[in-house]
Write a protein that holds these residues in place. Structure first.
Motif, PDB file in Angstrom:
ATOM      1  N   ASP A 176      24.870 -31.244 -75.325  1.00  0.00           N
ATOM      2  CA  ASP A 176      24.554 -29.818 -75.322  1.00  0.00           C
ATOM      3  C   ASP A 176      25.279 -29.121 -74.167  1.00  0.00           C
ATOM      4  OD1 ASP A 176      23.412 -27.314 -75.592  1.00  0.00           O
ATOM      5  OD2 ASP A 176      21.346 -27.999 -75.421  1.00  0.00           O
TER       6      ASP A 176
ATOM      7  N   ALA B 213      29.145 -29.130 -74.805  1.00  0.00           N
ATOM      8  CA  ALA B 213      29.597 -28.175 -75.820  1.00  0.00           C
ATOM      9  C   ALA B 213      29.471 -26.739 -75.336  1.00  0.00           C
ATOM     10  CB  ALA B 213      28.804 -28.371 -77.113  1.00  0.00           C
ATOM     11  N   GLN B 214      28.384 -26.428 -74.627  1.00  0.00           N
ATOM     12  CA  GLN B 214      28.248 -25.069 -74.109  1.00  0.00           C
ATOM     13  C   GLN B 214      29.344 -24.751 -73.106  1.00  0.00           C
ATOM     14  OE1 GLN B 214      24.497 -23.198 -73.170  1.00  0.00           O
ATOM     15  NE2 GLN B 214      23.372 -25.000 -73.868  1.00  0.00           N
TER      16      GLN B 214
ATOM     17  N   TYR C 187      23.170 -22.500 -66.696  1.00  0.00           N
ATOM     18  CA  TYR C 187      22.611 -23.094 -67.907  1.00  0.00           C
ATOM     19  C   TYR C 187      21.140 -23.418 -67.669  1.00  0.00           C
ATOM     20  CZ  TYR C 187      27.557 -23.596 -68.986  1.00  0.00           C
ATOM     21  OH  TYR C 187      28.892 -23.335 -69.200  1.00  0.00           O
TER      22      TYR C 187
ATOM     23  N   ALA D 188      20.170 -22.295 -78.243  1.00  0.00           N
ATOM     24  CA  ALA D 188      21.349 -21.960 -77.444  1.00  0.00           C
ATOM     25  C   ALA D 188      22.578 -21.710 -78.307  1.00  0.00           C
ATOM     26  CB  ALA D 188      21.641 -23.078 -76.450  1.00  0.00           C
ATOM     27  N   HIS D 189      22.457 -21.863 -79.626  1.00  0.00           N
ATOM     28  CA  HIS D 189      23.610 -21.739 -80.525  1.00  0.00           C
ATOM     29  C   HIS D 189      24.718 -22.714 -80.115  1.00  0.00           C
ATOM     30  CE1 HIS D 189      22.423 -17.309 -81.626  1.00  0.00           C
ATOM     31  NE2 HIS D 189      21.774 -18.199 -82.357  1.00  0.00           N
ATOM     32  N   THR D 190      24.317 -23.958 -79.820  1.00  0.00           N
ATOM     33  CA  THR D 190      25.285 -24.959 -79.388  1.00  0.00           C
ATOM     34  C   THR D 190      25.898 -25.668 -80.586  1.00  0.00           C
ATOM     35  OG1 THR D 190      23.973 -25.345 -77.391  1.00  0.00           O
ATOM     36  CG2 THR D 190      25.638 -26.979 -77.943  1.00  0.00           C
TER      37      THR D 190
ATOM     38  N   ALA E  26      19.224 -26.984 -78.063  1.00  0.00           N
ATOM     39  CA  ALA E  26      20.550 -26.753 -78.632  1.00  0.00           C
ATOM     40  C   ALA E  26      20.506 -25.718 -79.746  1.00  0.00           C
ATOM     41  CB  ALA E  26      21.127 -28.070 -79.153  1.00  0.00           C
TER      42      ALA E  26
ATOM     43  N   SER F  72      28.560 -17.099 -73.773  1.00  0.00           N
ATOM     44  CA  SER F  72      29.189 -18.058 -74.691  1.00  0.00           C
ATOM     45  C   SER F  72      30.527 -17.544 -75.189  1.00  0.00           C
ATOM     46  CB  SER F  72      28.271 -18.323 -75.890  1.00  0.00           C
ATOM     47  OG  SER F  72      27.063 -18.913 -75.494  1.00  0.00           O
TER      48      SER F  72
ATOM     49  N   ARG G 252      21.585 -18.419 -70.001  1.00  0.00           N
ATOM     50  CA  ARG G 252      22.915 -18.328 -69.412  1.00  0.00           C
ATOM     51  C   ARG G 252      22.993 -17.032 -68.616  1.00  0.00           C
ATOM     52  NH1 ARG G 252      27.203 -21.182 -73.493  1.00  0.00           N
ATOM     53  NH2 ARG G 252      28.548 -20.781 -71.708  1.00  0.00           N
TER      54      ARG G 252
ATOM     55  N   ALA H  25      22.157 -32.191 -69.156  1.00  0.00           N
ATOM     56  CA  ALA H  25      23.103 -31.098 -69.370  1.00  0.00           C
ATOM     57  C   ALA H  25      24.050 -30.961 -68.190  1.00  0.00           C
ATOM     58  CB  ALA H  25      22.351 -29.794 -69.601  1.00  0.00           C
TER      59      ALA H  25
END
Length: 537
Positions: A55, A58-59, A404, A88-90, A85, A213, A239, A417
């Motif tokens: 996670d 990728a973020q 994060y 978070a739209h991960t 995730a 993001s 974030r 993370a």
């Protein structure tokens, strides 16, 4: 003969997904045995840590990460982390090993019964290929689905005998595919919103995690300056979409109806970008908005736009939308400008003798000390939930990708993370600020940090209690509830057991020395700081 295994690795390589986060079981071994030498395997000791590392990775990269879990049990272990995730739209592609295809119906040991149902509703899509020749196409679908707006996790269960099967004749086409969203900026709606903002007497911006993001932070600064608008970060911020040292920055909105309404009073137009409207937490009912206030909402997520209880929404890519709005609005007279000069926002260092009444350190002083010593481009992973207010008040964040936090509030995100973020962004130093209660959910990430020499600085704020929970217990008149305290844990000993050097800091002077040494090291370090037990919500 090209096998499904061969083609799957080639597909992942084509998409740049050459880091595998996993914790293997017997169902996964046939797939992993074929891993090419140019791939990197990052082992986590628990699936929650595995998914948390992916996670963060990728973020931080903005690209999909690949996760390999063990059947139903491993997937179940990762579900708490999957919640973060999802919110978070991960973009994650999560694979899980399944038993031999012909035995699944018998529910033999390690069968993933109803595999596609297990991870829902925390994935965009879940699939188990109908035959071996459909595995690679299903993986290709997963990659594209995970990355299209709104990004998010996708789950694929693969029977382990499929990997040795020959590929289908059409597999080669998958490597030539591109899937690009045709969602251009909704120009007419952007122009309409710009007109409403221009006509407003006191517009205000509420920015969410999708702004960071999309790396639209700089355009958000231009938009705020041209409007002369105050800027709030959306509630329960995962974030940091706006530099906290900018004169327009007002802080993070509280996660309650009345709290938000109070902060937005005096503004006639509220523009929310890249966040839900709104993610409330504490039940504190009231009017959703001050009387006479209009809300405009820009989101990349149709679900967020549809379920909002008020406002006009447009679903569009966040980055281009923020840039278009910044260009479209009329500049007002003498807006606040951000002085980006080096040293323009020097920190004030707390008194080395500052202590709480019980002899423990005050969390705000600890955070201010960290801020004073940290590099200007430091990245923070925060999971000290009872001191979130102190964090935002004391830590200065200037650049995109600097913060994060668990997007769903589920514990166990922070330590894994931080490892994933540091892997993704080795040029910046990651400092993980973790509460003692939170640390126990992801402490096995220390082993991965040690094994792969990932130089995260873990700062454990040890107050001996679930501080955030105790704060809510006070508000809810539930202080007699059991299980609020977690005293007696030696995090230095735990760290050293996992191979990470640890130090204990009982004074700010000791913290400064430990942090200075940790930032100079090229390996991970854990610093345990004894702090006061008062929860600051």
């Amino acid at each position: 003969m090209t096998t499904v295994n061969d083609a799957a690795w080639e597909l992942l390589r084509h998409h740049g997904m050459t880091t595998v986060f996993g914790n293997p079981g017997s169902n996964e071994l046939p797939f992993l045995a074929g891993m090419p030498e140019d791939f990197r395997y990052v082992l986590g000791l628990h699936e929650g840590a595995v998914l948390g590392m992916a996670d963060g990775f990728a973020q931080a990269t903005g690209r999909p990460a690949f996760v390999n879990l063990h059947a139903a049990s491993g997937s179940g272990n990762a579900m708490g982390a999957l919640t973060n995730a999802w919110y978070a739209h991960t973009p994650l592609v999560i694979t899980a090993g399944q038993q031999v295809r012909s035995t699944v119906g018998q529910e033999v040991m390690l069968s993933n019964v109803d595999a596609t149902v297990l991870p829902r509703p925390l994935v965009k899509h879940a699939a188990e290929p109908t035959c071996a020749q459909d595995v690679v196409r299903t993986l290709s679908q997963a990659v594209h689905t995970a990355t299209l707006d709104p990004a998010g996790p996708v789950y694929v269960s693969v029977p382990y005998d499929d990997w040795a099967a020959p590929v289908g004749t059409d597999t080669a086409h998958l490597l030539d595919r591109r899937v690009v969203a045709g969602g251009a900026v909704a120009e007419a709606e952007i122009a309409r919103m710009a007109g409403l903002l221009d006509a407003a007497e006191a517009p205000v911006l509420v920015l969410g995690p999708d702004v960071d993001s999309a790396r639209a932070n700089d355009d958000a600064v231009v938009l705020a300056e041209r409007l002369g608008a105050d800027v709030w970060v959306a509630p329960s911020a995962s974030r940091c979409p706006f530099p906290t040292v900018h004169p327009a920055f007002r802080g993070v909105l509280p996660a309650s109806v009345t709290g938000i309404t109070e902060r937005l009073t005096g503004h006639d137009v509220v523009l929310v970008i890249g966040a839900p409207v709104f993610r409330y937490h504490q039940y504190d009912p009231g009017e959703y908005l001050p009387a006479g206030t209009r809300l405009l909402h820009v989101s990349c997520d149709p679900g967020e736009a549809a379920r909002a209880p008020m406002g006009d929404a447009v679903v569009t890519p966040i980055g281009p939308a923020v840039a278009a709005l910044a260009e479209a609005v009329t500049e007002r007279g003498r807006p606040a400008r951000w002085d980006t000069a080096e040293g323009a926002d020097e920190a004030s260092v707390p008194d080395a003798g500052a202590r709480a009444a019980g002899g423990r350190l005050v969390a705000a002083d600890v955070l201010a000390t960290i801020d004073a010593l940290a590099p200007r481009d430091a990245v923070y992973v925060n999971e000290a939930t009872s001191t979130v207010g102190d964090f935002w008040a004391n830590i200065r964040m200037r650049r995109p990708g600097s913060y994060y936090f668990p997007a769903s509030g589920g514990l166990g995100f922070g330590m894994p993370a931080a490892v994933g973020v540091q892997l993704a962004d080795p040029q910046r130093r990651v400092i993980a600020v973790i509460g003692d209660g939170s640390a126990n959910y992801g402490v096995t990430a220390l082993w991965s940090a040690a094994q792969y020499r990932i130089p995260v600085v873990f700062v454990i704020l040890n107050n001996g209690t679930y501080g955030a929970l105790r704060g809510f217990a006070t508000k809810l008149d539930a202080l007699n509830a059991p299980g609020l305290d977690v005293a007696g844990i030696d995090f230095v000993a735990l760290a050293e057991g996992y191979g990470v050097p640890g130090r204990r800091a009982a004074t700010l002077e000791e913290l400064r020395a430990a942090l200075t040494d940790a930032l100079a090291a090229d390996t991970p370090t854990l610093i345990e700081v004894t702090t006061e037990a008062l929860a600051r919500m």
